[in-house]
Design an enzyme around this catalytic site. Sequence first.
Site, PDB file in Angstrom:
ATOM      1  N   TYR A 147      41.241  46.253  47.175  1.00  0.00           N
ATOM      2  CA  TYR A 147      41.319  44.862  47.650  1.00  0.00           C
ATOM      3  C   TYR A 147      39.967  44.166  47.521  1.00  0.00           C
ATOM      4  CZ  TYR A 147      42.178  40.947  50.781  1.00  0.00           C
ATOM      5  OH  TYR A 147      42.308  39.697  51.318  1.00  0.00           O
ATOM      6  N   TYR A 167      44.697  35.610  43.476  1.00  0.00           N
ATOM      7  CA  TYR A 167      44.532  36.082  44.849  1.00  0.00           C
ATOM      8  C   TYR A 167      45.768  35.730  45.644  1.00  0.00           C
ATOM      9  CZ  TYR A 167      42.832  37.010  49.499  1.00  0.00           C
ATOM     10  OH  TYR A 167      42.708  37.518  50.766  1.00  0.00           O
TER      11      TYR A 167
END
Lengths: 383, 149
Positions: A286, A336
């Site tokens: 992440y 994103y």
Amino acid sequence: MRDQTAIVGIGTTEFAKQIDRSERRLALEAIQGALVDAGIEPSEVDGLSCYSMESTEEIDIARNLGLGDLTWFSKVAYGGGAGCGVVGQAALAVASGQCSVAIAWRSRKRGGRGTRPWAGVSQRVQGDQQRWTRPYGMLRPVDEIAMLTTRYQHEFGATREHLANVALAARRHANANPAAVMFDRPMTREDYMSARWVSEPLCLFDNCLETDGACAVVITSAERARDLRQPAALIHSWAQSLPQQHQTMTNFFCDDPLRGPSWSCAEKLWSLAEVKPDEVAVAQLYDAFSPLVLLSLEGYGFCERGEAGPFTQDGGIEIGGRLPVNTSGGGMSEAYLHGFNLIVEAVRQVRGTSSNQVPDAEFSLVTSGDGVPTGALLLRSDR
Amino acid sequence: MIEGLLLPGMDEDSEPFFGFTAVQELRVQCCSDCSAARMPPRPMCPHCGSLESIWELLSGSGTIWSYCVPHGPLLPAYSALAPYNLIIVEIPEYPAIRFCGNLVASPNGEINELDPAGIRIGESVQVVFPEAVEGVVLPRWQRLEDGES
Ligand SMILES: [Zn+2]
């Protein structure tokens, strides 16, 4: 539940800075795509799993797609920390018999200005995460991570060169992925070094993109998966972690703020797995901010503490390197979506269909955000 | 859109902290039964379950644990001050309790008046108590040598 469930379908919309269709419409398109990919009829779906921050609702998803009678639906909290838990909990529901086919999804529009969640505070700041920081000007997630980064650099000697390695690896991967927002936008080390500051020591290219789009995956039993259209991505192990005394985001009220939730999540993940980090071929870590990739490399045990910077040197996290990371371009260069596109890419890697394919990737790791209560999934090809 | 600087919202747990800063005292909540300190303030001691607490006076000295320098885009009042410094201060009494704040050159100084390039981890600082708005004091920090001069 090791290897008993699998991700059998993936779907995404296009990714772009701005898409004019609604979040609901985007969610439906991604889920429909995932079901077609799996070869499963909407009427067979009886479970739904999403982020607590998801704005599209189960009833809307079910009524539009014509899903069957839902017997299980759930949500996971903490934004970018949620994604792997959203999928893992769906797998748990399948494994336990509460449902037989579950969908997990994320639809998000934030390309337009004025939608920055950190700007939505009121003058009098409430809440334990914000009351003690926001009035001083620590307004954004990037400021919290910048604070951690300065300390990390001080303790371990990490440099901007190391952060640039993370951003450049993501960009190079995106340049080979036609679906990535930054597909046709190469970036040089000089571009990185001359970019404007957002929160020193972090510059523009240490930050993820702002993207509109949606992603979905379909989860069912490994047994059923073997009769379906796509190679199964078995859920080998998964974990969530909310470490003791942690709070919503970066926690400065603890012995070691640099030791984020990744560490305890990794402990659980590896304890449930048959393999160790050195057997993992590829990882989607992440990356809302580049330092999170360094912290995650350490937390998940790919290198010793403080050695993630050097680990990224000489193409260490690029295709052909020690551990290819964020092979779709990740949050920094593909899209994103609170980390959900990382999950889709982790599936592609075990299927063998990534645009930056790691040869014979048997084990593929994907993580949710460090710094927030988090999760991780270790996928395995069904060979 | 919010125009002014943000202020801490009060609830029954946080209000005492700012009640003490308003009279120029930096205090931390401690368990009445087992003495463990905790931040942010909250009803129950995680070590012994006690619901009783006292507020222990701190020396007000600390060291810079880390810092960063926000640039825009920010809320308008903060954009007007950017780039400014943010620091995290470690206190000698309880190393696991770290206060977020700003380094200022004088008690009522602006948060952008010091050159952030001069800030170093490990610098010794002392708390100061500027009034953010009437009745609300946000503790900030001053270098020891600046305070002595
Ligand atoms: Zn106690």
